[in-house]
Design an enzyme around this catalytic site. Sequence first.
Site, PDB file in Angstrom:
ATOM      1  N   HIS A 122      -3.624   2.406   9.939  1.00 48.82           N
ATOM      2  CA  HIS A 122      -2.235   2.040   9.638  1.00 48.82           C
ATOM      3  C   HIS A 122      -1.329   3.048  10.366  1.00 48.82           C
ATOM      4  CE1 HIS A 122       1.428   1.793   7.130  1.00 48.82           C
ATOM      5  NE2 HIS A 122       0.976   0.645   6.664  1.00 48.82           N
ATOM      6  N   ASP A 199      -7.395   8.421   4.574  1.00 48.93           N
ATOM      7  CA  ASP A 199      -6.254   7.609   4.176  1.00 48.93           C
ATOM      8  C   ASP A 199      -6.773   6.617   3.134  1.00 48.93           C
ATOM      9  OD1 ASP A 199      -4.364   5.660   3.799  1.00 48.93           O
ATOM     10  OD2 ASP A 199      -4.038   5.236   5.925  1.00 48.93           O
ATOM     11  N   GLN A 202      -5.636   1.995   0.730  1.00 45.42           N
ATOM     12  CA  GLN A 202      -6.283   0.748   0.324  1.00 45.42           C
ATOM     13  C   GLN A 202      -7.554   1.004  -0.486  1.00 45.42           C
ATOM     14  OE1 GLN A 202      -4.930  -2.255   0.813  1.00 45.42           O
ATOM     15  NE2 GLN A 202      -3.253  -1.506   2.082  1.00 45.42           N
ATOM     16  N   LYS A 225       0.375   0.585  -4.719  1.00 49.12           N
ATOM     17  CA  LYS A 225      -0.687  -0.351  -4.365  1.00 49.12           C
ATOM     18  C   LYS A 225      -1.768  -0.411  -5.441  1.00 49.12           C
ATOM     19  CE  LYS A 225      -0.332   0.340   0.672  1.00 49.12           C
ATOM     20  NZ  LYS A 225       0.788  -0.501   0.983  1.00 49.12           N
ATOM     21  N   CYS A 365       1.799  -3.094  10.310  1.00 54.34           N
ATOM     22  CA  CYS A 365       1.941  -1.658  10.594  1.00 54.34           C
ATOM     23  C   CYS A 365       0.654  -1.102  11.190  1.00 54.34           C
ATOM     24  CB  CYS A 365       2.328  -0.865   9.349  1.00 54.34           C
ATOM     25  SG  CYS A 365       3.900  -1.370   8.667  1.00 54.34           S
TER      26      CYS A 365
END
Lengths: 409, 151
Positions: A122, A199, A202, A225, A365
């Site tokens: 991302h 990261d 998600q 999220k 993104c």
Amino acid sequence: MTDLSHLRKDFPILEREMNGKPLVYLDSAATSQKPVQVLDAVDDYYRRLNANVHRGAYQLGEEATDAYEGARAKVAGFINAASDREVVFTRSTTAAINHIGYGWGLYHLKPGDRIVISHMEHHANVVPWQLITRHTGAELAYLPLTEDYLVDTSRIDEVVDGRTKIVSISGMSNVLGTIGPVAEAVAAARAVGALAIVDGAQLVPHCAVDVQSMGADFVAFSAHKMLGPTGVGVLWGRMDRLEEMEPAEGGGEMIRDVDFTESTWAEVPHKFEAGTPPIAQAIGLGAAVDYLSAIGMDAVRQHEIEITRYALEKLSEIPQLTIYGPMDPAQRGAAVSFTLGDIHPHDLATILDQEGVAIRAGHHCAKPLMRVLGLAATARASFYVYNVPEEVDTLVAGLHEARRIFGVA
Amino acid sequence: MSLDELYRQVILDHYRSPRHSGHIEGADATAEGQNPLCGDEVTVELRIKDGAVTDAAVRGRGCSISQASGSMMADKIVGLSLEDVDELVHRVKRLLNIEPGDPGVDPERPGAALGDLEALAGVRRFPVRIKCADLPWATLQEALAGNRTHR
């Protein structure tokens, strides 16, 4: 199938209609919906507890501080951090990654050093590093993808070479759904003494994450999220790394002493939390963590594997539909990207919207990934705890309507 | 039904077979437009002679609305005086509810009649798509502004 449909009553927004049809929300990879338990926690803070934290010499301030620090403890427990102090509240995943760049990268990188990311990142895990290479003269290198949309680790030892100081990789792609090779990335980073960053924007909402067994130095993720409010994210860091990291932002609350030209910092994690933090949002995140824990992250994951398998199966039956991502639900999360014939994803989104179905269309993104795929855009349906198989059927019916309108055979 | 109003045959036809999608060597006016939100791209090139557009090329990639709008625009502006092009741009923007007023035909300027472009009226019911339809027109304005600056 793992039935979580009883959860739907906790999400007031799911009662809404869009264009006269029941809302079918398939954009949780962008932001998830919020259960009443989270809304109530935020509301309760403002109604009963509102005061600034770590300041008030009065009971209300103490209660607000307890609630805020209580949320930190809940998050620490959720990811099995070794200490609550390893949990830093930030504005978002993006802010957390930038903090590592400006608090660690800026002080430790020099010309010729290398930062390794992958082709499926991302922008939040691309652009901060581009900025840091500008400041430091370090260079950015990429792990490529395989034909099956997995991160290619076959030559990871060549990419993560002796010059590498940072390896930062997505735990789960927001476009392909691909689960990142975190263990391999951490091992490769360890082998050359580089920092390992995940990261987790998600990953953390969808899979059980144990930061200690994961072995990375930093994991970044966002509340919004994972059923929590917008405006708060988490930077988890191993204590020794947090100790050696400088604050990227200065201001109130993060200092021990401020003189006319120099200052000293407060202890971790407060030295990274300049200014009034997102108090209500952090408390909301605490409630979200409670909610997810009550379901159980294994059940969350199992439900997503099942609904993703069903979606992949149903979507594959549509003529001229192409899925971009692994076809094995075990290798992926619940974000499913696709294109349909020559219908632009933006047009698909408009047509589905008329059926009440909310999907994302665009580059998500992740423009470097789009370049690798040779695409300008994809449509993306993404699922979470409140989605049910019938919603996949509504999506599929909407896609057939798109085929009719565009005359795609 | 409103979706069929949005995706009229003429829109899909221009989307699939864009007109004037070539390249003009040494164009007199050129501009590139982007919608960073969805990634749509349009390049506009114009040949201008004696105060009129004598050739136009519009290339890009994006959704049916942005690409059809660009194709219809190129089709329409070739042969128009710069004054008529200017009038046409504002008329389309009124059609798209970007500018206030009636997009109707000005009898003084029959050259700026909308014709096929009226098919774009369908986007008014889809506010998020108005930007798509406008992208080529905003890019055309930019190209013409650049041309004026250079002279």
